[in-house]
Design a protein around this motif. Structure first.
Motif, PDB file in Angstrom:
ATOM      1  N   GLU A 132       1.021  -1.310   0.051  1.00 25.38           N
ATOM      2  CA  GLU A 132       0.139  -0.028   0.133  1.00 25.38           C
ATOM      3  C   GLU A 132       0.955   1.355   0.014  1.00 25.38           C
ATOM      4  O   GLU A 132       0.213   2.333  -0.121  1.00 25.38           O
ATOM      5  CB  GLU A 132      -0.741   0.138   1.434  1.00 25.38           C
ATOM      6  CG  GLU A 132      -1.973  -0.759   0.977  1.00 25.38           C
ATOM      7  CD  GLU A 132      -3.129  -1.058   2.280  1.00 25.38           C
ATOM      8  OE1 GLU A 132      -3.164   0.239   2.757  1.00 25.38           O
ATOM      9  OE2 GLU A 132      -3.791  -1.639   2.378  1.00 25.38           O
ATOM     10  N   PHE A 133       2.048   1.135   0.126  1.00 25.68           N
ATOM     11  CA  PHE A 133       2.898   2.287   0.044  1.00 25.68           C
ATOM     12  C   PHE A 133       3.644   2.494  -1.349  1.00 25.68           C
ATOM     13  O   PHE A 133       4.471   3.872  -1.447  1.00 25.68           O
ATOM     14  CB  PHE A 133       3.988   2.023   1.239  1.00 25.68           C
ATOM     15  CG  PHE A 133       3.812   2.010   2.446  1.00 25.68           C
ATOM     16  CD1 PHE A 133       3.838   3.320   3.391  1.00 25.68           C
ATOM     17  CD2 PHE A 133       3.191   0.987   3.100  1.00 25.68           C
ATOM     18  CE1 PHE A 133       3.438   3.183   4.619  1.00 25.68           C
ATOM     19  CE2 PHE A 133       2.585   1.081   4.401  1.00 25.68           C
ATOM     20  CZ  PHE A 133       3.019   2.290   5.095  1.00 25.68           C
ATOM     21  N   HIS A 134       3.193   1.819  -2.111  1.00 28.46           N
ATOM     22  CA  HIS A 134       3.664   2.140  -3.569  1.00 28.46           C
ATOM     23  C   HIS A 134       2.914   1.743  -4.717  1.00 28.46           C
ATOM     24  O   HIS A 134       2.010   1.020  -4.138  1.00 28.46           O
ATOM     25  CB  HIS A 134       5.173   1.610  -3.566  1.00 28.46           C
ATOM     26  CG  HIS A 134       5.234   0.103  -3.708  1.00 28.46           C
ATOM     27  ND1 HIS A 134       4.972  -0.695  -4.898  1.00 28.46           N
ATOM     28  CD2 HIS A 134       4.974  -0.614  -2.776  1.00 28.46           C
ATOM     29  CE1 HIS A 134       4.912  -2.112  -4.561  1.00 28.46           C
ATOM     30  NE2 HIS A 134       5.006  -2.047  -3.247  1.00 28.46           N
ATOM     31  N   TYR A 169       4.209   8.807   7.482  1.00 25.62           N
ATOM     32  CA  TYR A 169       3.195   8.803   6.308  1.00 25.62           C
ATOM     33  C   TYR A 169       1.591   9.150   6.894  1.00 25.62           C
ATOM     34  O   TYR A 169       1.575   8.891   8.141  1.00 25.62           O
ATOM     35  CB  TYR A 169       3.107   7.520   5.998  1.00 25.62           C
ATOM     36  CG  TYR A 169       4.301   6.858   5.139  1.00 25.62           C
ATOM     37  CD1 TYR A 169       4.455   7.225   3.836  1.00 25.62           C
ATOM     38  CD2 TYR A 169       5.402   6.400   5.762  1.00 25.62           C
ATOM     39  CE1 TYR A 169       5.577   6.936   3.235  1.00 25.62           C
ATOM     40  CE2 TYR A 169       6.526   5.866   5.177  1.00 25.62           C
ATOM     41  CZ  TYR A 169       6.598   6.200   3.771  1.00 25.62           C
ATOM     42  OH  TYR A 169       7.658   5.771   3.145  1.00 25.62           O
ATOM     43  N   ASP A 170       0.871   9.696   6.007  1.00 18.63           N
ATOM     44  CA  ASP A 170      -0.595   9.952   6.432  1.00 18.63           C
ATOM     45  C   ASP A 170      -1.178   8.457   6.275  1.00 18.63           C
ATOM     46  O   ASP A 170      -1.022   7.860   4.952  1.00 18.63           O
ATOM     47  CB  ASP A 170      -1.272  10.968   5.425  1.00 18.63           C
ATOM     48  CG  ASP A 170      -0.772  12.396   5.690  1.00 18.63           C
ATOM     49  OD1 ASP A 170      -0.456  12.795   6.783  1.00 18.63           O
ATOM     50  OD2 ASP A 170      -0.801  13.181   4.710  1.00 18.63           O
ATOM     51  N   GLU A 200      -3.410   2.958   1.866  1.00 15.07           N
ATOM     52  CA  GLU A 200      -3.969   3.055   0.314  1.00 15.07           C
ATOM     53  C   GLU A 200      -5.079   3.889   0.558  1.00 15.07           C
ATOM     54  O   GLU A 200      -5.278   4.862  -0.361  1.00 15.07           O
ATOM     55  CB  GLU A 200      -4.430   1.722  -0.221  1.00 15.07           C
ATOM     56  CG  GLU A 200      -5.003   1.751  -1.343  1.00 15.07           C
ATOM     57  CD  GLU A 200      -5.246   0.206  -1.986  1.00 15.07           C
ATOM     58  OE1 GLU A 200      -5.848   0.303  -2.932  1.00 15.07           O
ATOM     59  OE2 GLU A 200      -5.023  -0.577  -1.283  1.00 15.07           O
ATOM     60  N   ARG A 201      -5.898   4.051   1.518  1.00 15.89           N
ATOM     61  CA  ARG A 201      -7.093   4.684   1.677  1.00 15.89           C
ATOM     62  C   ARG A 201      -6.674   6.119   1.801  1.00 15.89           C
ATOM     63  O   ARG A 201      -7.375   7.306   1.305  1.00 15.89           O
ATOM     64  CB  ARG A 201      -8.001   4.352   2.819  1.00 15.89           C
ATOM     65  CG  ARG A 201      -8.666   3.289   2.584  1.00 15.89           C
ATOM     66  CD  ARG A 201      -9.781   3.172   1.806  1.00 15.89           C
ATOM     67  NE  ARG A 201     -10.963   4.025   2.219  1.00 15.89           N
ATOM     68  CZ  ARG A 201     -12.086   3.830   2.962  1.00 15.89           C
ATOM     69  NH1 ARG A 201     -12.171   2.650   3.562  1.00 15.89           N
ATOM     70  NH2 ARG A 201     -12.908   4.753   3.469  1.00 15.89           N
ATOM     71  N   ASN A 226      -1.548   7.220  -8.392  1.00 15.17           N
ATOM     72  CA  ASN A 226      -1.101   7.620  -6.941  1.00 15.17           C
ATOM     73  C   ASN A 226      -1.912   7.061  -5.856  1.00 15.17           C
ATOM     74  O   ASN A 226      -2.266   7.700  -5.069  1.00 15.17           O
ATOM     75  CB  ASN A 226      -0.435   9.138  -6.829  1.00 15.17           C
ATOM     76  CG  ASN A 226       0.232   9.435  -5.593  1.00 15.17           C
ATOM     77  OD1 ASN A 226       0.957   8.510  -5.373  1.00 15.17           O
ATOM     78  ND2 ASN A 226       0.022  10.685  -5.174  1.00 15.17           N
ATOM     79  N   GLY A 227      -2.546   6.015  -6.167  1.00 16.01           N
ATOM     80  CA  GLY A 227      -3.404   5.538  -4.939  1.00 16.01           C
ATOM     81  C   GLY A 227      -4.888   5.405  -5.461  1.00 16.01           C
ATOM     82  O   GLY A 227      -5.766   4.364  -4.987  1.00 16.01           O
ATOM     83  N   ALA A 228      -5.292   6.440  -6.389  1.00 19.43           N
ATOM     84  CA  ALA A 228      -6.502   6.497  -6.687  1.00 19.43           C
ATOM     85  C   ALA A 228      -6.773   5.347  -8.300  1.00 19.43           C
ATOM     86  O   ALA A 228      -5.851   5.365  -8.954  1.00 19.43           O
ATOM     87  CB  ALA A 228      -7.103   7.808  -7.416  1.00 19.43           C
ATOM     88  N   VAL A 229      -7.760   4.799  -8.085  1.00 19.15           N
ATOM     89  CA  VAL A 229      -8.236   3.902  -9.114  1.00 19.15           C
ATOM     90  C   VAL A 229      -9.090   4.454 -10.106  1.00 19.15           C
ATOM     91  O   VAL A 229     -10.004   4.996  -9.832  1.00 19.15           O
ATOM     92  CB  VAL A 229      -8.949   2.495  -8.676  1.00 19.15           C
ATOM     93  CG1 VAL A 229      -9.101   1.526  -9.856  1.00 19.15           C
ATOM     94  CG2 VAL A 229      -7.869   1.772  -7.660  1.00 19.15           C
TER      95      VAL A 229
END
Length: 563
Positions: free
Chosen positions: A52-54, A68-69, A87-88, A125-128
């Protein structure tokens, strides 16, 4: 007891400080296998999967002590740990950034992670996000693998945070880039320029080439100096080729390209290399219904037309005497450089049997031959093993004509005939049977005269008349009128008087053949000579009307003079 109360109060205050659903700061305490242990200030740490960090395809880069947030999903799960999600948090952060970028119409960087229904899933960047299949490239892509898990510039088409939908496009940026390339190409392009392109489409009439901004067409005639049956024989879609600009229509933005122009035109020295009437040997390159093509050299072909293959067979099938790849000797008949045509002859390499026949026979000779064929227009007889001559129906009998003249003859019958004409150029010999005897038709004072007769009898194909002191005659249906629509015996009645021209006398019964049609034609010719011409613009009706009017005037004048 007091201490326990203080600890409980402190813990409750901590829990009150953080609420589920918040994004809070966390610090990496340790990395255990594929899990990152994070401290967020609660009574227990949280564990987050390292993936979830990359983003896919990237290294995580997580180190102990990094902050990290993270997203607080639950204060405490059943193991007593805080339930956290990097990830959220990344998604929430991404959504905020993406909304700004969408408003400013900025590019985003997305990574295509896999195929979904109707398109592809993209990680931004995490958003699908969703990338529709039609928005991947300028043209449909069969193999997406080269684009998977690699950062790609994209543009956001639509965002809906409530539904969690993001739609992106890669094609929009490619189109903008293509427009820029097109503008540059159009401003720089000139006829004669050599360009590199990619085969985009292949049709029956040519090949479309992507020049990197716009398409150009290589017409099938500009593909090669040699004949091309179909462009697909030379190219495949996606192939890189070099072309030359042969025409540029600025007004319509059309570019005509050439491939053969990159090499020397083989027709430049054709007339210096090949000479009319000379003999050459070469191979048959292809065969068509109308002839055979011979490759003289690369890019230069000559045609042996079917009419130049045999001295005696006019409707010869090229496949019956020639084969592709066969080497033959031919004579050059004509070179037309402007039309890029070379006419060749095969039969000219052998002796002309018509010339041989003409050297051994002359007009007026009487010879004998076997009947080869009988047609409606005459009889073909064998002159030699190769040549046939024609006895036309009009040259068979002095008395009979048409089918009546040939009914006494049969195929394979030997007959005598006279040579009427030998035409070597037209490759034909005219013959006659009736010329073996003198005509029995004597001159008759009534021939070619205009007679008035009375109709005695009418049949389906003739009318019978009596004229000039009981002379008997008939008019065939085909000679009843000039117009076919009026060639009908039912138009006439017994006892009716008619005018007709005497054509000939029948020697068997002494009757005469007459023609109303010939009379009409004769009168029209006379009217044209006296009252008009074919170039005057007057119709035949106008001219005949004028003739009738002139006749009335003459009759009126004659009556006045008698008075």
């Amino acid at each position: 007891m007091v201490e326990n109360f203080s600890e409980l109060l402190e813990e409750s205050l901590v829990d009150f400080k953080y609420k589920e659903g918040q994004i809070i700061k966390g610090r990496v305490l340790s990395i255990i296998n594929d899990t990152v242990v994070v401290d967020v200030g609660l009574k227990a740490e949280g564990r987050i999967p390292i993936k979830e960090f990359h983003s896919p395809g990237e290294e995580h880069g997580v180190k102990v002590g990094d902050s990290y947030d993270v997203y607080l999903e639950k204060l405490e799960n059943k193991e007593g740990e805080a339930l956290l999600s990097r990830e959220r948090a990344r998604k929430e952060e991404s959504w905020s950034n993406l909304e700004k970028m969408q408003n400013q119409k900025e590019q985003v960087t997305g990574i295509i992670t896999g195929r979904v229904k109707g398109g592809f899933a993209v990680d931004i960047n995490g958003a699908v996000a969703f990338l529709p299949g039609s928005q991947v490239d300028l043209k449909p892509i069969k193999d997406i693998s080269p684009l998977l898990n690699k950062p790609q510039p994209m543009i956001i088409l639509k965002m809906d945070k409530l539904r969690g939908n993001i739609v992106v496009s890669r094609r929009v940026l490619l189109e903008e880039s293509r427009k820029a390339d097109r503008s540059k190409l159009l401003s720089d392009i000139n006829e004669g320029d050599k360009l590199k392109g990619n085969v985009k489409n292949i049709t029956d009439y040519g090949v479309f080439v992507d020049l990197g901004g716009m398409d150009g067409l290589i017409h099938v005639t500009d593909l090669s100096w040699e004949r091309v049956n179909h462009p697909s024989e030379m190219f495949s879609i996606g192939q890189d080729i070099e072309v030359v600009v042969i025409k540029y229509d600025k007004e319509n933005g059309r570019i005509s390209l050439g491939l053969k122009q990159l090499t020397k035109d083989p027709w430049e020295n054709v007339e210096n290399i090949y000479k009319v009437d000379s003999k050459i040997k070469s191979k048959i390159s292809s065969i068509a219904d109308y002839g055979a093509f011979i490759a003289l050299e690369k890019g230069v072909e000559g045609l042996i037309h079917t009419s130049e293959m045999s001295w005696v067979n006019k409707n010869i099938n090229p496949n019956s005497i020639l084969k592709v790849g066969e080497e033959v000797e031919v004579v050059i008949l004509e070179i037309d450089n402007s039309k890029r045509r070379i006419s060749l002859g095969l039969k000219q390499c052998t002796e002309n049997p018509w010339k041989i026949f003409a050297s051994k026979n002359k007009n007026g000779d009487i010879i004998e031959g076997k009947i080869k064929n009988i047609t409606d227009f005459g009889i073909f007889v064998g002159l030699t093993s190769d040549l046939d001559g024609l006895i036309h129906t009009s040259d068979i009998s002095w008395d009979d004509s048409g089918t009546k003249a040939i009914q006494e003859y049969k195929i394979d019958q030997n007959i005598k005939f006279k040579i009427l004409d030998i035409d070597v150029d037209k490759e034909r010999v005219s013959l006659g049977i009736k010329q073996l005897t003198k005509t029995t038709i004597k001159s008759d004072k009534l021939l070619n005269k205009i007679m008035t007769g009375v109709i005695e009898k009418i049949s389906e194909d003739k009318i019978f008349v009596t004229f000039d002191e009981d002379a008997k005659g008939f008019v065939k249906k085909s000679n009843l009128a000039k117009l076919k629509t009026e060639q009908n015996t039912s138009r006439f009645a017994v006892g009716e008087k008619i005018d007709a021209k005497v054509l000939k006398k029948n020697t068997k019964d002494g009757s005469y053949e007459l023609s109303i049609k010939d009379l009409e034609i004769q009168e029209e010719k006379k009217a044209l000579e006296e009252y008009g011409s074919s170039s005057s613009g007057a119709s035949i009706g106008d001219i005949i009307g004028a003739a009738l009017e002139e006749g009335k005037k003459k009759n009126s004048k004659s009556k006045d003079e008698k008075k």
